[in-house]
Design a protein around this motif. Structure first.
Motif, mmCIF file in Angstrom:
data_model
loop_
_atom_site.group_PDB
_atom_site.id
_atom_site.type_symbol
_atom_site.label_atom_id
_atom_site.label_comp_id
_atom_site.label_asym_id
_atom_site.label_seq_id
_atom_site.Cartn_x
_atom_site.Cartn_y
_atom_site.Cartn_z
ATOM 1 N N GLN A 17 0.662 -1.359 -0.141
ATOM 2 C CA GLN A 17 -0.082 0.134 -0.040
ATOM 3 C C GLN A 17 0.979 1.374 -0.051
ATOM 4 N N GLU A 18 2.282 1.189 0.148
ATOM 5 C CA GLU A 18 3.125 2.302 0.166
ATOM 6 C C GLU A 18 3.147 2.999 -1.054
ATOM 7 N N SER A 19 3.086 4.335 -1.265
ATOM 8 C CA SER A 19 3.300 4.871 -2.460
ATOM 9 C C SER A 19 4.529 4.687 -3.096
ATOM 10 N N LYS A 20 4.504 4.940 -4.333
ATOM 11 C CA LYS A 20 5.888 4.826 -5.229
ATOM 12 C C LYS A 20 6.924 5.882 -4.641
ATOM 13 N N PHE A 21 6.361 6.926 -4.369
ATOM 14 C CA PHE A 21 7.350 7.916 -4.073
ATOM 15 C C PHE A 21 8.090 7.703 -2.868
ATOM 16 N N ARG A 22 7.347 7.186 -1.811
ATOM 17 C CA ARG A 22 7.912 6.822 -0.452
ATOM 18 C C ARG A 22 8.866 5.538 -0.576
ATOM 19 N N SER A 23 8.527 4.897 -1.513
ATOM 20 C CA SER A 23 9.218 3.577 -1.951
ATOM 21 C C SER A 23 10.662 4.018 -2.491
ATOM 22 N N TYR A 24 10.494 5.100 -3.500
ATOM 23 C CA TYR A 24 11.735 5.568 -4.061
ATOM 24 C C TYR A 24 12.648 6.302 -2.943
ATOM 25 N N LEU A 25 12.019 7.226 -1.975
ATOM 26 C CA LEU A 25 12.861 7.831 -1.009
ATOM 27 C C LEU A 25 13.447 6.545 -0.256
ATOM 28 N N ARG A 26 13.011 5.593 0.196
ATOM 29 C CA ARG A 26 13.390 4.390 0.934
ATOM 30 C C ARG A 26 14.420 3.685 0.086
ATOM 31 N N LEU A 27 14.628 3.512 -1.054
ATOM 32 C CA LEU A 27 15.378 2.859 -2.056
ATOM 33 C C LEU A 27 16.789 3.742 -2.054
ATOM 34 N N GLY A 83 21.717 -6.768 -3.675
ATOM 35 C CA GLY A 83 21.607 -7.576 -2.436
ATOM 36 C C GLY A 83 20.178 -8.278 -2.815
ATOM 37 N N TYR A 84 19.255 -7.833 -3.756
ATOM 38 C CA TYR A 84 18.033 -8.622 -3.980
ATOM 39 C C TYR A 84 18.371 -9.717 -5.074
ATOM 40 N N ARG A 85 19.231 -9.629 -5.741
ATOM 41 C CA ARG A 85 19.496 -10.576 -6.976
ATOM 42 C C ARG A 85 20.240 -11.649 -6.122
ATOM 43 N N ASP A 86 21.340 -11.302 -5.418
ATOM 44 C CA ASP A 86 21.985 -12.642 -4.852
ATOM 45 C C ASP A 86 21.356 -13.181 -3.473
ATOM 46 N N GLY A 87 20.177 -12.510 -3.072
ATOM 47 C CA GLY A 87 19.513 -13.278 -2.029
ATOM 48 C C GLY A 87 19.943 -12.652 -0.595
ATOM 49 N N SER A 88 20.952 -11.769 -0.334
ATOM 50 C CA SER A 88 21.317 -11.571 1.009
ATOM 51 C C SER A 88 20.479 -10.565 1.618
ATOM 52 N N ASP A 89 19.790 -9.746 0.876
ATOM 53 C CA ASP A 89 18.856 -9.033 1.559
ATOM 54 C C ASP A 89 17.443 -9.537 1.845
ATOM 55 N N ILE A 90 17.223 -10.595 1.115
ATOM 56 C CA ILE A 90 16.143 -11.479 1.507
ATOM 57 C C ILE A 90 16.451 -12.284 2.919
ATOM 58 N N GLU A 91 17.738 -12.608 2.932
ATOM 59 C CA GLU A 91 18.039 -13.438 4.179
ATOM 60 C C GLU A 91 17.913 -12.405 5.291
ATOM 61 N N ASN A 92 18.671 -11.308 5.041
ATOM 62 C CA ASN A 92 18.671 -10.162 6.277
ATOM 63 C C ASN A 92 17.487 -9.595 6.717
ATOM 64 N N LYS A 102 11.522 -4.559 6.962
ATOM 65 C CA LYS A 102 11.545 -5.041 5.610
ATOM 66 C C LYS A 102 11.266 -3.888 4.440
ATOM 67 N N LEU A 103 10.502 -2.871 5.032
ATOM 68 C CA LEU A 103 10.235 -1.538 4.028
ATOM 69 C C LEU A 103 11.389 -0.888 3.617
ATOM 70 N N ARG A 104 12.230 -1.086 4.331
ATOM 71 C CA ARG A 104 13.659 -0.223 4.151
ATOM 72 C C ARG A 104 14.157 -0.953 2.860
ATOM 73 N N LYS A 105 13.896 -1.863 2.637
ATOM 74 C CA LYS A 105 14.177 -2.789 1.177
ATOM 75 C C LYS A 105 13.279 -2.981 0.216
ATOM 76 N N PRO A 106 12.827 -2.017 -0.502
ATOM 77 C CA PRO A 106 11.528 -1.888 -1.493
ATOM 78 C C PRO A 106 11.523 -3.107 -2.390
ATOM 79 N N LEU A 107 12.533 -3.659 -2.833
ATOM 80 C CA LEU A 107 12.512 -4.744 -3.563
ATOM 81 C C LEU A 107 12.189 -5.922 -2.991
ATOM 82 N N VAL A 108 12.807 -6.139 -1.735
ATOM 83 C CA VAL A 108 12.254 -7.488 -0.844
ATOM 84 C C VAL A 108 10.705 -7.202 -0.454
#
Length: 325
Positions: A17-27, A83-92, A102-108
């Motif tokens: 539900q988070e806005s794209k704008f907010r997600s880009y700020l987090r990214l 980090g998303y591609r190699d799975g480390s962010d999904i693990e962490n 989790k929201l700090r990592k928009p791809l995860v």
């Protein structure tokens, strides 16, 4: 089917539900501004006395800061993609690590797609290059060493976790310090055209700040980093070895300050002025390795860094106004 895949990779329906704008700020990690405040250290060093400030200095500082923000935003966005591609962010940051947001990592979290993250990274990278070129163009001085330093910083920053993936080849800790040094020394060189031993000491202290909350993060993320072959010191050594390494870094800050004061590179009073930050750094180590609370120690690291910056600014103001020499 897509929904099932997203849930398996760590995204949940509550995060979409988070806005794209907010997600880009987090990214872009724009809430973590600790590299950007280095411009305050430089400004305090070069804008006093006012009568001695060279024309073009203020526009250069503003353009450099804007370029710095864009370049670092691109760097951390590319880091998230890797980090998303190699799975480390999904693990962490996944369901097995509920302490991490989790929201700090928009791809995860599933709030941005990989294509959106890549597009954002390259747009901000191009903006960073243009803004730093503008800063060099309007600067009162353009010594070759400074221009090379800024250009190298730009290129290497984008290779930190992407492309050459320097942080995956054992350069993570050194890079974090070097980036801080360049972000202070680059604009200083453009403003003055000179080398300063005292400013180099300040630049190293500034660079140590991001390193010191980085190594605590690495301590927490050790399993995920080991799983993808990211050779941080925490991942390569034993818990005791990592504790010794971080203890040596913590003590090294004080040694640098004390040596600078004793040798005349810095004023004699500099070591006393830095004592509040030195005490906080010792407190951080005690929290992390005496009490075993790594994440609280990491959080305190931001306060330690910002205290160092405030004291460095104060030191430059005291010298620039002639109150102390």
């Amino acid at each position: 089917m897509t929904s099932d895949v997203n849930l398996a990779r760590g995204a949940g329906p509550e995060t979409r539900q988070e806005s794209k704008f907010r997600s880009y700020l987090r990214l872009g990690k724009l809430d973590v501004f600790d590299y950007y405040i280095g411009i305050l250290v430089v400004s305090a060093a070069v804008l006093l006395p006012v009568a001695a400030v060279a024309p073009g200095t203020v526009p250069m500082l503003l353009l450099f800061l804007a370029g710095e923000v864009c370049t670092i935003v691109a760097m951390v966005a590319l880091d998230d993609v890797t980090g998303y591609r190699d799975g480390s962010d999904i693990e962490n940051y996944g369901p097995n690590n509920p302490l991490r947001k989790k929201l700090r990592k928009p791809l995860v979290a599933g709030t941005l797609t990989e294509a959106e993250a890549m597009r954002f990274a390259w747009i901000t990278a191009c903006a960073g290059a243009l803004l730093w070129a503008g800063a060099i163009a309007v600067a009162p001085y353009r010594p070759m060493w400074t221009v090379v330093l800024i250009a190298a910083t730009y290129v290497i920053s984008l290779q930190y976790s992407y492309g050459m993936k320097l942080s995956y080849h054992g350069f993570q800790e050194a890079f974090l310090v070097a980036l801080g040094v360049a972000l202070v020394f680059g604009p200083y060189g453009l403003a003055t055209g000179e080398f300063s031993g005292f400013l180099l000491v300040q630049a190293v202290l500034f660079g140590m700040g991001p390193l010191m909350f980085g190594v605590y993060s690495n301590t927490n993320d050790v399993e995920g980093d080991r799983a993808v072959g990211r050779p941080t010191v925490a991942a390569l050594t034993s818990p005791r070895g990592n504790a010794i390494f971080i203890g040596a870094l913590s003590a090294g800050e004080f040694v640098l300050v004390a040596a600078a004061s004793l040798t005349g590179v810095a004023p004699a009073w500099f070591v006393l002025l830095m004592l509040p930050a030195t005490i906080l750094r010792a407190r951080q180590y005690y929290l992390g390795f005496g009490r075993g609370d790594i994440m609280r120690a990491r959080k305190l690291g931001f306060t330690v860094h910002r205290t160092y910056v405030a004291l460095l600014v104060l030191a430059n103001l005291l010298i620039g106004t002639g109150i102390l020499a």
